[in-house]
Design an enzyme around this catalytic site. Structure first.
Site, mmCIF file in Angstrom:
data_model
loop_
_atom_site.group_PDB
_atom_site.id
_atom_site.type_symbol
_atom_site.label_atom_id
_atom_site.label_comp_id
_atom_site.label_asym_id
_atom_site.label_seq_id
_atom_site.Cartn_x
_atom_site.Cartn_y
_atom_site.Cartn_z
ATOM 1 N N ASP A 53 -32.237 -19.083 82.306
ATOM 2 C CA ASP A 53 -31.213 -18.795 81.774
ATOM 3 C C ASP A 53 -29.806 -19.518 82.366
ATOM 4 O O ASP A 53 -28.934 -19.790 81.722
ATOM 5 C CB ASP A 53 -31.083 -17.477 81.141
ATOM 6 C CG ASP A 53 -30.704 -16.651 82.427
ATOM 7 O OD1 ASP A 53 -30.875 -17.171 83.467
ATOM 8 O OD2 ASP A 53 -30.579 -15.319 82.410
ATOM 9 N N SER A 54 -30.278 -20.317 83.420
ATOM 10 C CA SER A 54 -29.076 -20.898 83.891
ATOM 11 C C SER A 54 -28.796 -22.073 83.029
ATOM 12 O O SER A 54 -27.928 -23.099 83.360
ATOM 13 C CB SER A 54 -29.509 -21.218 85.437
ATOM 14 O OG SER A 54 -31.013 -21.963 85.600
ATOM 15 N N ASP A 92 -37.097 -17.626 81.213
ATOM 16 C CA ASP A 92 -36.149 -16.319 81.197
ATOM 17 C C ASP A 92 -36.258 -15.876 79.967
ATOM 18 O O ASP A 92 -35.859 -16.385 78.996
ATOM 19 C CB ASP A 92 -34.924 -16.816 81.931
ATOM 20 C CG ASP A 92 -34.765 -16.661 83.532
ATOM 21 O OD1 ASP A 92 -35.599 -15.809 84.068
ATOM 22 O OD2 ASP A 92 -33.855 -17.395 84.034
ATOM 23 N N LYS A 122 -39.703 -13.725 82.688
ATOM 24 C CA LYS A 122 -38.951 -13.382 83.600
ATOM 25 C C LYS A 122 -37.793 -12.327 83.230
ATOM 26 O O LYS A 122 -37.214 -12.838 82.428
ATOM 27 C CB LYS A 122 -38.413 -14.670 84.759
ATOM 28 C CG LYS A 122 -37.863 -13.979 85.938
ATOM 29 C CD LYS A 122 -37.565 -15.108 86.872
ATOM 30 C CE LYS A 122 -36.211 -15.870 86.592
ATOM 31 N NZ LYS A 122 -34.662 -14.958 86.530
ATOM 32 N N GLU A 124 -34.673 -9.708 84.545
ATOM 33 C CA GLU A 124 -33.779 -8.964 85.607
ATOM 34 C C GLU A 124 -33.718 -7.599 85.441
ATOM 35 O O GLU A 124 -33.511 -6.986 84.479
ATOM 36 C CB GLU A 124 -32.379 -9.968 85.695
ATOM 37 C CG GLU A 124 -32.257 -11.173 85.682
ATOM 38 C CD GLU A 124 -30.913 -11.746 85.849
ATOM 39 O OE1 GLU A 124 -30.081 -10.887 85.509
ATOM 40 O OE2 GLU A 124 -30.814 -13.000 85.703
ATOM 41 N N GLU A 191 -32.999 -12.745 94.779
ATOM 42 C CA GLU A 191 -31.787 -13.921 94.939
ATOM 43 C C GLU A 191 -30.614 -13.283 95.664
ATOM 44 O O GLU A 191 -30.315 -12.377 95.700
ATOM 45 C CB GLU A 191 -31.466 -14.075 93.623
ATOM 46 C CG GLU A 191 -30.199 -15.096 93.539
ATOM 47 C CD GLU A 191 -29.600 -15.571 92.017
ATOM 48 O OE1 GLU A 191 -28.815 -15.945 92.039
ATOM 49 O OE2 GLU A 191 -30.379 -15.043 91.143
#
Length: 273
Positions: A53-54, A92, A122, A124, A191
Protein backbone atom coordinates in the site's frame (compact mmCIF):
# COMPACT_ATOMS: atom_id res chain seq x y z
CA UNK A 1 27.48 -5.78 -13.46
CA UNK A 2 26.63 -8.16 -10.62
CA UNK A 3 24.00 -10.84 -11.14
CA UNK A 4 22.30 -13.29 -8.83
CA UNK A 5 21.92 -16.89 -9.98
CA UNK A 6 18.70 -18.52 -8.83
CA UNK A 7 19.63 -21.98 -7.57
CA UNK A 8 16.02 -23.17 -7.43
CA UNK A 9 13.91 -21.96 -10.39
CA UNK A 10 10.68 -23.45 -9.02
CA UNK A 11 7.74 -21.18 -8.30
CA UNK A 12 8.02 -19.73 -4.79
CA UNK A 13 5.12 -20.69 -2.52
CA UNK A 14 4.24 -20.03 1.11
CA UNK A 15 5.40 -23.56 1.93
CA UNK A 16 8.77 -22.95 0.29
CA UNK A 17 9.32 -19.84 2.40
CA UNK A 18 8.90 -21.92 5.55
CA UNK A 19 11.31 -24.50 4.09
CA UNK A 20 13.80 -21.70 3.38
CA UNK A 21 13.68 -20.61 7.01
CA UNK A 22 14.17 -24.19 8.20
CA UNK A 23 17.29 -24.45 5.99
CA UNK A 24 18.63 -21.08 7.11
CA UNK A 25 18.25 -19.58 3.62
CA UNK A 26 17.51 -15.85 3.73
CA UNK A 27 14.38 -14.57 1.97
CA UNK A 28 14.63 -11.59 -0.40
CA UNK A 29 11.52 -9.44 -0.77
CA UNK A 30 10.86 -6.14 -2.57
CA UNK A 31 7.81 -4.09 -3.45
CA UNK A 32 6.58 -3.55 -7.00
CA UNK A 33 3.46 -1.87 -8.33
CA UNK A 34 3.48 -2.27 -12.13
CA UNK A 35 4.14 -4.85 -14.85
CA UNK A 36 7.45 -3.54 -16.18
CA UNK A 37 9.20 -3.24 -12.83
CA UNK A 38 7.73 -6.47 -11.49
CA UNK A 39 9.03 -8.35 -14.53
CA UNK A 40 12.56 -7.05 -13.94
CA UNK A 41 12.46 -7.78 -10.21
CA UNK A 42 11.20 -11.31 -10.85
CA UNK A 43 13.81 -12.01 -13.52
CA UNK A 44 16.54 -10.94 -11.09
CA UNK A 45 15.54 -13.81 -8.80
CA UNK A 46 13.36 -12.19 -6.13
CA UNK A 47 11.66 -14.61 -3.72
CA UNK A 48 8.67 -12.45 -2.75
CA UNK A 49 7.16 -9.37 -4.40
CA UNK A 50 4.94 -7.24 -2.17
CA UNK A 51 2.33 -5.09 -3.85
CA UNK A 52 2.48 -2.65 -0.99
CA UNK A 53 0.00 0.00 0.00
CA UNK A 54 3.14 2.15 -0.16
CA UNK A 55 1.91 2.63 -3.73
CA UNK A 56 -0.12 5.40 -2.11
CA UNK A 57 3.15 7.23 -1.44
CA UNK A 58 5.50 6.31 -4.28
CA UNK A 59 2.99 5.95 -7.12
CA UNK A 60 0.30 8.50 -6.18
CA UNK A 61 2.28 11.01 -4.11
CA UNK A 62 0.10 10.80 -0.99
CA UNK A 63 1.62 11.66 2.39
CA UNK A 64 0.43 8.38 3.97
CA UNK A 65 -0.80 4.94 2.93
CA UNK A 66 -4.33 5.68 4.11
CA UNK A 67 -5.93 7.08 0.90
CA UNK A 68 -5.31 4.10 -1.39
CA UNK A 69 -8.44 2.05 -2.13
CA UNK A 70 -9.14 -1.63 -2.55
CA UNK A 71 -9.86 -1.11 -6.25
CA UNK A 72 -6.50 0.62 -6.69
CA UNK A 73 -4.63 -2.15 -4.85
CA UNK A 74 -6.29 -4.76 -7.07
CA UNK A 75 -5.23 -2.80 -10.16
CA UNK A 76 -1.60 -2.67 -9.02
CA UNK A 77 -1.60 -6.33 -7.96
CA UNK A 78 -3.04 -7.48 -11.29
CA UNK A 79 -0.36 -5.51 -13.13
CA UNK A 80 2.39 -7.08 -11.02
CA UNK A 81 1.05 -10.63 -11.38
CA UNK A 82 1.11 -10.22 -15.17
CA UNK A 83 4.88 -9.69 -15.01
CA UNK A 84 5.84 -12.43 -12.55
CA UNK A 85 6.70 -16.09 -13.12
CA UNK A 86 8.69 -17.22 -10.07
CA UNK A 87 8.23 -14.89 -7.09
CA UNK A 88 5.38 -15.22 -4.60
CA UNK A 89 3.11 -12.17 -5.04
CA UNK A 90 1.61 -10.75 -1.83
CA UNK A 91 -0.90 -7.89 -1.89
CA UNK A 92 -1.42 -5.46 0.98
CA UNK A 93 -4.98 -5.08 2.21
CA UNK A 94 -5.54 -1.31 2.35
CA UNK A 95 -6.75 0.72 5.29
CA UNK A 96 -10.48 0.25 5.93
CA UNK A 97 -10.78 -3.07 4.09
CA UNK A 98 -10.45 -5.39 7.10
CA UNK A 99 -10.46 -3.54 10.44
CA UNK A 100 -13.43 -4.15 12.70
CA UNK A 101 -15.50 -6.38 10.43
CA UNK A 102 -14.26 -9.94 9.74
CA UNK A 103 -16.89 -10.52 7.05
CA UNK A 104 -15.86 -7.37 5.22
CA UNK A 105 -12.23 -8.45 5.61
CA UNK A 106 -13.03 -11.79 4.00
CA UNK A 107 -14.91 -10.10 1.15
CA UNK A 108 -11.96 -7.76 0.54
CA UNK A 109 -9.45 -10.61 0.54
CA UNK A 110 -11.61 -12.68 -1.82
CA UNK A 111 -11.79 -9.74 -4.25
CA UNK A 112 -8.01 -9.38 -4.18
CA UNK A 113 -7.46 -13.08 -4.89
CA UNK A 114 -10.13 -13.37 -7.60
CA UNK A 115 -9.55 -10.09 -9.41
CA UNK A 116 -5.75 -9.79 -9.20
CA UNK A 117 -4.62 -13.42 -8.97
CA UNK A 118 -2.22 -12.47 -6.15
CA UNK A 119 -1.21 -15.45 -4.05
CA UNK A 120 -1.52 -14.01 -0.53
CA UNK A 121 -2.58 -10.92 1.37
CA UNK A 122 -0.80 -8.90 4.07
CA UNK A 123 -2.53 -7.32 7.04
CA UNK A 124 -1.28 -4.90 9.69
CA UNK A 125 -1.93 -5.59 13.37
CA UNK A 126 -2.16 -8.28 16.01
CA UNK A 127 -4.85 -9.09 18.54
CA UNK A 128 -6.97 -6.15 17.35
CA UNK A 129 -7.54 -7.74 13.93
CA UNK A 130 -7.12 -11.45 14.72
CA UNK A 131 -10.76 -12.26 13.97
CA UNK A 132 -10.32 -10.84 10.46
CA UNK A 133 -7.13 -12.90 10.02
CA UNK A 134 -8.90 -16.08 11.10
CA UNK A 135 -11.88 -15.40 8.83
CA UNK A 136 -9.62 -14.87 5.81
CA UNK A 137 -7.57 -17.96 6.61
CA UNK A 138 -10.76 -20.01 6.94
CA UNK A 139 -11.37 -19.39 3.23
CA UNK A 140 -7.97 -20.83 2.33
CA UNK A 141 -6.36 -17.46 1.62
CA UNK A 142 -2.74 -17.20 2.85
CA UNK A 143 -2.07 -14.28 5.22
CA UNK A 144 1.20 -12.49 5.97
CA UNK A 145 1.16 -10.49 9.19
CA UNK A 146 2.73 -7.07 9.83
CA UNK A 147 3.76 -5.82 13.28
CA UNK A 148 5.90 -3.07 14.78
CA UNK A 149 5.55 0.21 12.92
CA UNK A 150 2.26 -0.21 11.09
CA UNK A 151 1.88 2.77 8.73
CA UNK A 152 -1.91 2.47 8.48
CA UNK A 153 -1.99 3.40 12.18
CA UNK A 154 0.23 6.45 11.78
CA UNK A 155 -2.43 8.81 13.12
CA UNK A 156 -2.58 6.76 16.31
CA UNK A 157 1.21 6.65 16.73
CA UNK A 158 1.73 10.25 15.60
CA UNK A 159 5.29 9.39 14.50
CA UNK A 160 7.30 7.02 12.32
CA UNK A 161 9.84 6.46 15.10
CA UNK A 162 11.08 3.01 16.14
CA UNK A 163 8.43 0.94 17.90
CA UNK A 164 8.61 -1.52 20.84
CA UNK A 165 11.53 0.08 22.68
CA UNK A 166 9.56 -0.08 25.94
CA UNK A 167 9.10 -3.44 27.66
CA UNK A 168 5.29 -3.38 27.63
CA UNK A 169 5.09 -2.74 23.88
CA UNK A 170 7.81 -5.30 23.20
CA UNK A 171 5.93 -7.94 25.18
CA UNK A 172 2.72 -7.17 23.30
CA UNK A 173 4.56 -7.46 20.00
CA UNK A 174 5.91 -10.90 20.97
CA UNK A 175 2.43 -11.97 22.04
CA UNK A 176 0.90 -10.68 18.78
CA UNK A 177 3.52 -12.49 16.70
CA UNK A 178 2.73 -15.78 18.43
CA UNK A 179 -0.97 -15.12 18.00
CA UNK A 180 -0.57 -14.58 14.26
CA UNK A 181 1.51 -17.73 13.92
CA UNK A 182 -0.99 -19.79 15.92
CA UNK A 183 -3.84 -18.45 13.77
CA UNK A 184 -2.08 -19.75 10.66
CA UNK A 185 -0.15 -16.84 9.11
CA UNK A 186 2.68 -18.08 6.89
CA UNK A 187 5.04 -15.16 7.63
CA UNK A 188 5.25 -11.83 9.47
CA UNK A 189 6.82 -8.51 8.52
CA UNK A 190 8.44 -6.65 11.43
CA UNK A 191 8.95 -2.96 10.70
CA UNK A 192 11.27 -0.56 12.50
CA UNK A 193 11.78 -2.34 15.84
CA UNK A 194 14.98 -3.02 17.83
CA UNK A 195 17.18 -5.63 16.15
CA UNK A 196 17.54 -7.79 19.26
CA UNK A 197 13.75 -8.01 19.66
CA UNK A 198 13.28 -8.98 16.01
CA UNK A 199 16.01 -11.63 16.28
CA UNK A 200 14.34 -13.06 19.38
CA UNK A 201 10.99 -13.34 17.60
CA UNK A 202 12.62 -14.92 14.54
CA UNK A 203 14.31 -17.45 16.82
CA UNK A 204 11.16 -18.35 18.73
CA UNK A 205 8.73 -18.63 15.80
CA UNK A 206 8.73 -21.33 13.13
CA UNK A 207 7.33 -19.08 10.37
CA UNK A 208 9.57 -16.63 8.47
CA UNK A 209 10.12 -13.16 9.92
CA UNK A 210 10.79 -10.50 7.27
CA UNK A 211 12.42 -7.33 8.52
CA UNK A 212 12.40 -3.73 7.37
CA UNK A 213 14.51 -1.68 9.74
CA UNK A 214 14.54 -4.65 12.12
CA UNK A 215 18.13 -5.86 11.85
CA UNK A 216 19.96 -8.82 10.38
CA UNK A 217 18.53 -11.43 12.71
CA UNK A 218 15.34 -11.73 10.66
CA UNK A 219 14.78 -14.57 8.19
CA UNK A 220 14.54 -12.12 5.29
CA UNK A 221 14.43 -8.46 4.35
CA UNK A 222 12.07 -6.17 2.43
CA UNK A 223 12.53 -2.67 1.02
CA UNK A 224 10.47 -0.36 -1.16
CA UNK A 225 11.75 -0.66 -4.73
CA UNK A 226 11.74 3.06 -5.51
CA UNK A 227 13.69 3.75 -2.30
CA UNK A 228 16.48 1.23 -2.89
CA UNK A 229 16.82 2.26 -6.56
CA UNK A 230 17.20 5.94 -5.66
CA UNK A 231 14.08 7.00 -7.54
CA UNK A 232 12.49 8.30 -4.35
CA UNK A 233 15.30 10.60 -3.18
CA UNK A 234 13.51 12.33 -0.33
CA UNK A 235 13.46 9.30 1.98
CA UNK A 236 16.68 8.32 3.78
CA UNK A 237 16.07 6.30 6.97
CA UNK A 238 18.97 4.45 8.59
CA UNK A 239 17.75 1.05 7.39
CA UNK A 240 17.70 2.02 3.70
CA UNK A 241 20.62 0.98 1.47
CA UNK A 242 20.54 2.53 -2.00
CA UNK A 243 21.66 0.10 -4.68
CA UNK A 244 21.40 2.58 -7.57
CA UNK A 245 20.90 6.27 -8.27
CA UNK A 246 18.21 5.97 -10.90
CA UNK A 247 16.62 9.28 -9.96
CA UNK A 248 19.57 11.20 -11.41
CA UNK A 249 19.99 8.73 -14.28
CA UNK A 250 16.36 9.23 -15.34
CA UNK A 251 16.49 13.01 -14.94
CA UNK A 252 19.67 13.19 -17.06
CA UNK A 253 18.17 10.96 -19.76
CA UNK A 254 15.00 13.04 -19.95
CA UNK A 255 17.04 16.24 -20.03
CA UNK A 256 19.16 14.91 -22.91
CA UNK A 257 16.00 13.94 -24.79
CA UNK A 258 14.57 17.44 -24.34
CA UNK A 259 17.81 19.01 -25.58
CA UNK A 260 17.89 16.74 -28.65
CA UNK A 261 14.27 17.52 -29.54
CA UNK A 262 14.74 21.28 -29.07
CA UNK A 263 17.92 21.27 -31.18
CA UNK A 264 16.35 19.09 -33.91
CA UNK A 265 19.02 16.44 -33.29
CA UNK A 266 16.28 13.88 -32.65
CA UNK A 267 15.15 12.20 -34.77
CA UNK A 268 18.01 11.92 -37.23
CA UNK A 269 17.84 10.36 -40.69
CA UNK A 270 18.35 6.84 -39.33
CA UNK A 271 15.50 7.30 -36.85
CA UNK A 272 12.76 8.03 -39.38
CA UNK A 273 10.96 6.22 -42.21
Amino acid sequence: MSTYTVEDPRKVTTRRLIEMKAKGEKIAMLTAYDYSMARLVDQAGMDVILVGDSASNVMAGNATTLPITLDQMIYHARSVVNGVKRALVVCDMPFGSYQGNPLEALASAVRIMKESSAEAVKIEGGREIIESVERILSAGIPVMGHLGLTPQSINKFGTYNVRAREEAEANKLIEDARLLQDAGCFAIVLEKIPADLAARIAGELTIPIIGIGAGGGCDGQVLVLQDMLGINQGFSPRFLRRYADLGNVIEDAVGNYINDVKSSDFPNEKEQY
